[in-house]
Write a protein that holds these residues in place. Structure first.
Motif, mmCIF file in Angstrom:
data_model
loop_
_atom_site.group_PDB
_atom_site.id
_atom_site.type_symbol
_atom_site.label_atom_id
_atom_site.label_comp_id
_atom_site.label_asym_id
_atom_site.label_seq_id
_atom_site.Cartn_x
_atom_site.Cartn_y
_atom_site.Cartn_z
ATOM 1 N N GLN A 155 0.837 -1.206 0.000
ATOM 2 C CA GLN A 155 0.000 0.000 0.000
ATOM 3 C C GLN A 155 0.871 1.255 0.000
ATOM 4 O O GLN A 155 0.595 2.231 -0.710
ATOM 5 C CB GLN A 155 -0.895 -0.033 1.244
ATOM 6 C CG GLN A 155 -1.707 1.216 1.468
ATOM 7 C CD GLN A 155 -2.645 1.084 2.660
ATOM 8 O OE1 GLN A 155 -3.522 0.232 2.666
ATOM 9 N NE2 GLN A 155 -2.460 1.914 3.672
ATOM 10 N N ALA A 156 1.942 1.226 0.813
ATOM 11 C CA ALA A 156 2.859 2.376 0.876
ATOM 12 C C ALA A 156 3.523 2.591 -0.483
ATOM 13 O O ALA A 156 3.621 3.723 -0.968
ATOM 14 C CB ALA A 156 3.908 2.153 1.964
ATOM 15 N N ALA A 157 3.959 1.498 -1.097
ATOM 16 C CA ALA A 157 4.623 1.611 -2.405
ATOM 17 C C ALA A 157 3.664 2.188 -3.443
ATOM 18 O O ALA A 157 4.056 3.002 -4.282
ATOM 19 C CB ALA A 157 5.142 0.248 -2.849
ATOM 20 N N ALA A 158 2.388 1.792 -3.358
ATOM 21 C CA ALA A 158 1.403 2.293 -4.324
ATOM 22 C C ALA A 158 1.084 3.768 -4.084
ATOM 23 O O ALA A 158 0.734 4.495 -5.016
ATOM 24 C CB ALA A 158 0.131 1.459 -4.233
ATOM 25 N N GLY A 159 1.224 4.203 -2.842
ATOM 26 C CA GLY A 159 0.877 5.580 -2.502
ATOM 27 C C GLY A 159 2.000 6.573 -2.738
ATOM 28 O O GLY A 159 1.777 7.786 -2.740
ATOM 29 N N LEU A 160 3.217 6.057 -2.922
ATOM 30 C CA LEU A 160 4.369 6.928 -3.136
ATOM 31 C C LEU A 160 4.745 6.914 -4.611
ATOM 32 O O LEU A 160 4.485 5.936 -5.308
ATOM 33 C CB LEU A 160 5.561 6.430 -2.301
ATOM 34 C CG LEU A 160 5.380 6.507 -0.780
ATOM 35 C CD1 LEU A 160 6.554 5.842 -0.059
ATOM 36 C CD2 LEU A 160 5.239 7.963 -0.320
ATOM 37 N N PRO A 161 5.397 7.994 -5.083
ATOM 38 C CA PRO A 161 5.839 7.953 -6.480
ATOM 39 C C PRO A 161 6.901 6.878 -6.677
ATOM 40 O O PRO A 161 7.672 6.584 -5.762
ATOM 41 C CB PRO A 161 6.428 9.356 -6.688
ATOM 42 C CG PRO A 161 6.776 9.849 -5.330
ATOM 43 C CD PRO A 161 5.795 9.228 -4.385
ATOM 44 N N ARG A 162 6.917 6.312 -7.861
ATOM 45 C CA ARG A 162 7.849 5.208 -8.140
ATOM 46 C C ARG A 162 9.275 5.721 -8.297
ATOM 47 O O ARG A 162 9.510 6.768 -8.901
ATOM 48 C CB ARG A 162 7.456 4.490 -9.427
ATOM 49 C CG ARG A 162 6.258 3.595 -9.268
ATOM 50 C CD ARG A 162 6.191 2.558 -10.370
ATOM 51 N NE ARG A 162 7.008 1.394 -10.055
ATOM 52 C CZ ARG A 162 6.676 0.468 -9.157
ATOM 53 N NH1 ARG A 162 5.579 0.593 -8.454
ATOM 54 N NH2 ARG A 162 7.465 -0.565 -8.947
ATOM 55 N N THR A 163 10.193 4.939 -7.773
ATOM 56 C CA THR A 163 11.621 5.239 -7.937
ATOM 57 C C THR A 163 12.338 3.935 -8.238
ATOM 58 O O THR A 163 11.787 2.847 -8.029
ATOM 59 C CB THR A 163 12.232 5.819 -6.643
ATOM 60 O OG1 THR A 163 12.040 4.864 -5.596
ATOM 61 C CG2 THR A 163 11.613 7.145 -6.268
ATOM 62 N N SER A 164 13.599 4.055 -8.686
ATOM 63 C CA SER A 164 14.355 2.836 -9.007
ATOM 64 C C SER A 164 14.641 2.035 -7.754
ATOM 65 O O SER A 164 14.761 0.817 -7.802
ATOM 66 C CB SER A 164 15.664 3.201 -9.695
ATOM 67 O OG SER A 164 16.471 3.931 -8.808
ATOM 68 N N GLY A 165 14.743 2.706 -6.604
ATOM 69 C CA GLY A 165 15.045 1.994 -5.362
ATOM 70 C C GLY A 165 13.833 1.268 -4.801
ATOM 71 O O GLY A 165 13.976 0.292 -4.061
ATOM 72 N N GLY A 166 12.634 1.725 -5.151
ATOM 73 C CA GLY A 166 11.428 1.091 -4.646
ATOM 74 C C GLY A 166 11.318 1.179 -3.130
ATOM 75 O O GLY A 166 11.847 2.091 -2.506
ATOM 76 N N VAL A 167 10.613 0.217 -2.580
ATOM 77 C CA VAL A 167 10.342 0.186 -1.148
ATOM 78 C C VAL A 167 10.852 -1.145 -0.599
ATOM 79 O O VAL A 167 10.541 -2.195 -1.143
ATOM 80 C CB VAL A 167 8.817 0.337 -0.906
ATOM 81 C CG1 VAL A 167 8.433 -0.038 0.510
ATOM 82 C CG2 VAL A 167 8.371 1.769 -1.221
ATOM 83 N N ARG A 168 11.652 -1.094 0.451
ATOM 84 C CA ARG A 168 12.208 -2.319 1.048
ATOM 85 C C ARG A 168 11.639 -2.505 2.444
ATOM 86 O O ARG A 168 11.395 -1.531 3.159
ATOM 87 C CB ARG A 168 13.730 -2.226 1.123
ATOM 88 C CG ARG A 168 14.382 -2.060 -0.243
ATOM 89 C CD ARG A 168 15.886 -1.960 -0.141
ATOM 90 N NE ARG A 168 16.302 -0.771 0.619
ATOM 91 C CZ ARG A 168 17.549 -0.481 0.935
ATOM 92 N NH1 ARG A 168 18.517 -1.293 0.581
ATOM 93 N NH2 ARG A 168 17.846 0.612 1.609
ATOM 94 N N VAL A 169 11.447 -3.754 2.807
ATOM 95 C CA VAL A 169 10.834 -4.063 4.093
ATOM 96 C C VAL A 169 11.780 -4.926 4.910
ATOM 97 O O VAL A 169 12.406 -5.837 4.373
ATOM 98 C CB VAL A 169 9.520 -4.850 3.892
ATOM 99 C CG1 VAL A 169 8.778 -4.996 5.208
ATOM 100 C CG2 VAL A 169 8.649 -4.184 2.860
ATOM 101 N N ALA A 170 11.865 -4.664 6.208
ATOM 102 C CA ALA A 170 12.614 -5.517 7.135
ATOM 103 C C ALA A 170 11.655 -5.980 8.218
ATOM 104 O O ALA A 170 11.070 -5.163 8.922
ATOM 105 C CB ALA A 170 13.773 -4.741 7.748
ATOM 106 N N GLY A 171 11.473 -7.297 8.320
ATOM 107 C CA GLY A 171 10.582 -7.840 9.346
ATOM 108 C C GLY A 171 9.735 -8.952 8.768
ATOM 109 O O GLY A 171 9.764 -9.224 7.566
ATOM 110 N N ASP A 172 8.966 -9.586 9.631
ATOM 111 C CA ASP A 172 8.089 -10.697 9.243
ATOM 112 C C ASP A 172 6.903 -10.140 8.449
ATOM 113 O O ASP A 172 6.081 -9.401 8.989
ATOM 114 C CB ASP A 172 7.620 -11.401 10.519
ATOM 115 C CG ASP A 172 6.636 -12.532 10.233
ATOM 116 O OD1 ASP A 172 6.253 -12.730 9.062
ATOM 117 O OD2 ASP A 172 6.238 -13.201 11.202
#
Ligand code: ZN
Length: 266
Positions: A155-172
């Motif tokens: 949801q966060a990735a969809a709500g933010l403008p796209r970048t080459s780095g994208g969105v990374r997650v740490a955790g379960d």
């Protein structure tokens, strides 16, 4: 409208006195008496943004990041920053910065980020000023309904403008998240504060390997690391709206140029 009229509105929303002592905010170039009809909002004062301003015939660029954060003894056009100053002055385009004073404002950079990633309810500063509980760094809020960490990251990735780095997650990815902290830009100085706030996940940018690894390993909140530019970009619309609704008669536009440092991921 004059540049002074526009600056008065911006400084009411983002008082320069609230900027960090190391910061450099305010007017970088431009004549306070000059006429302003078009204002372009952008995160970074870089050549691509100056180009966009010239193409659109802007009179003022408002950026989040300062052009010169530390002192300089030259604006000669033999450096990218000096060249930018030359380009802007030659074409009568002013440059104004609202940086940490916009971070801590209400509404500020992290309010816009929180809304962009889906926090719809009340927001409070993650690190409020001692003298003002409604202003400060970062924001904490709750999702309208619990999501898994994986769902929230998407949801966060969809709500933010796209970048080459994208969105990374740490955790379960299957853990449930409801209470969320966000901080636009580099937020690793707030890791301890986010843990103490009892949030399920902290979304920010520029997290480094060791602090992130140790934070998650010690059972802290999950982490989401988005591109620095993307976490601050939602604020541009908020700042443009404040100016547009202030009664100051100017045309506003938000730059869609991606100025994140990373051009492509592989
Ligand atoms: Zn930043």
């Amino acid at each position: 409208m004059t540049l002074t009229n526009v600056i008065e509105v911006l400084e009411a929303a983002y008082p320069p006195a609230r900027a960090e002592s190391w910061d450099a905010v305010g007017l970088v170039c431009g004549d306070p008496a000059q006429e302003v009809r078009r204002v372009l909002f952008a995160v970074d004062p870089v050549a691509a943004v100056a180009e966009e301003a010239l193409e659109w015939d802007a009179d003022l660029i408002v950026t989040h990041h300062p052009l010169y954060l530390r002192g300089t003894t030259t604006v000669a056009a033999d450096t990218p920053k000096g060249r930018l100053v030359h380009t802007l002055i030659k074409r009568d385009v002013a440059l104004y910065t609202a940086h940490t004073n916009a971070d801590v404002a209400n509404p500020g950079v992290s309010d816009a980020l929180a809304r962009a990633v889906g926090l719809t309810g009340d927001l409070v500063p993650l690190q409020p000023f001692p003298d003002d509980p409604w202003r400060g760094l970062g924001r904490v809020g709750e999702l309208p309904e619990p999501l898994t960490l994986g769902e929230f990251a998407a949801q966060a990735a969809a709500g933010l403008p796209r970048t080459s780095g994208g969105v990374r997650v740490a955790g379960d990815l299957s853990r449930t998240v409801t209470r969320v902290a966000v901080s636009g830009g580099a937020g690793d100085s707030l890791l301890g504060t986010a843990r103490a706030a009892g949030v399920d996940v902290f979304l920010t940018a520029d997290l480094r390997h060791h602090p992130a690894s140790e934070f998650v390993e010690s059972g802290g909140p999950a982490l989401i690391d988005a591109a620095h530019w993307a976490t601050e970009w939602p604020w541009l619309d908020s700042a443009a709206s404040i100016l547009a609704s202030s009664g100051v008669n100017v045309e506003t536009r938000v730059s869609a140029t991606v100025t994140d440092a990373w051009t492509r991921g592989y």
